[in-house]
Enzyme design. Structure first.
Site, short mmCIF file in Angstrom:
data_model
loop_
_atom_site.label_atom_id
_atom_site.label_comp_id
_atom_site.label_asym_id
_atom_site.label_seq_id
_atom_site.Cartn_x
_atom_site.Cartn_y
_atom_site.Cartn_z
N GLY A 180 -10.53 -0.36 -3.59
CA GLY A 180 -9.63 -1.44 -3.99
C GLY A 180 -10.11 -2.76 -3.43
N GLN B 123 -9.89 -11.49 -1.06
CA GLN B 123 -10.97 -10.95 -0.23
C GLN B 123 -12.34 -11.49 -0.65
OE1 GLN B 123 -9.32 -6.72 -0.64
NE2 GLN B 123 -10.44 -6.67 1.30
N CYS C 64 -10.43 -1.14 5.34
CA CYS C 64 -10.38 -2.37 4.56
C CYS C 64 -11.78 -2.99 4.53
CB CYS C 64 -9.38 -3.33 5.18
SG CYS C 64 -9.21 -4.88 4.29
N LEU C 65 -12.19 -3.43 3.35
CA LEU C 65 -13.52 -4.05 3.23
C LEU C 65 -13.60 -5.35 4.05
CD1 LEU C 65 -14.25 -3.47 -0.56
CD2 LEU C 65 -15.02 -2.13 1.41
N HIS D 296 -1.50 -1.55 -0.19
CA HIS D 296 -2.50 -2.19 0.66
C HIS D 296 -3.00 -3.48 0.00
CE1 HIS D 296 -6.15 -1.95 3.41
NE2 HIS D 296 -6.56 -2.79 2.47
N GLU D 297 -3.37 -3.38 -1.29
CA GLU D 297 -3.94 -4.55 -1.98
C GLU D 297 -2.88 -5.61 -2.28
OE1 GLU D 297 -7.03 -4.82 -1.88
OE2 GLU D 297 -7.54 -2.72 -1.52
N HIS E 251 -2.42 -7.75 0.62
CA HIS E 251 -3.44 -8.81 0.72
C HIS E 251 -2.99 -10.06 -0.02
CE1 HIS E 251 -6.97 -7.37 2.83
NE2 HIS E 251 -6.98 -6.25 2.14
#
Length: 176
Positions: free
Chosen positions: A46, A51, A94-95, A136-137, A140
């Site tokens: 994701g 991001q 997380c990226l 999660h996304e 963000h």
């Protein structure tokens, strides 16, 4: 398509609240495709637009396993309509916080409405990994990171570590 640089903690951009997408058009869809390519390269499941430095309410998800054909979904202006009282715990990563993982408890299922790539309103009743990934996304998009869901002690340690890594990446300044 092109791979975009990922915004990494402690960059304050990650705390920016993203703005709604006003129109689904070619530049937005190119951004979605770039986000997918960036996510696959990372690799991740994701990615939110913030991001890659774009404060827009858009995210991409693909939960296909390595041996399966990709099945990407683009969520534009996603909004949680409801969530279950049942909870589930997943180990999240997380990226934007590379190589750090922690168990996070969230609602086990969520109902989310969003615009698809064609600009059509859709609704999904998500559970399991998709529910976790969507939450999660969407976090963000509101400037919230998964580490905000863990203890303050652990969060402070992670932030301190990433601030030090960011300092170490800074080039030395020449004097004179």
């Amino acid at each position: 398509m092109s791979i975009k640089p990922l915004i990494i903690l402690p960059d304050p951009v990650l705390r920016v609240k993203s703005k709604p997408v006003e129109r689904v058009d070619a530049p937005l869809l190119k951004l979605a495709d770039d986000m997918l390519e960036t996510m696959y390269e990372a690799p991740g499941i994701g990615l939110a637009a913030i991001q890659v430095g774009e404060p827009l309410r858009m995210l991409v998800i693909d939960l296909a396993k390595e041996e399966e054909a990709p099945s990407p979904i683009v969520f534009i202006n996603p909004e949680v309509l409801g969530s279950s009282d049942d909870r589930s715990v997943y180990e999240e990563g997380c990226l934007s916080i590379p190589d750090y993982y922690a168990e996070v408890e969230r609602p086990a299922s969520v109902q989310v409405k969003y615009l698809d790539r064609e600009g059509k309103m859709q609704e999904v009743e998500a559970e399991g990994l998709l529910a976790t990934c969507l939450q999660h996304e969407i976090d963000h998009l509101d400037g919230v990171l998964f580490i905000d869901h863990i203890s303050k002690l652990k969060r402070d340690m992670v932030v301190k570590k990433f601030k030090k890594l960011a300092r170490d990446r800074q080039p030395a300044r020449m004097v004179g």
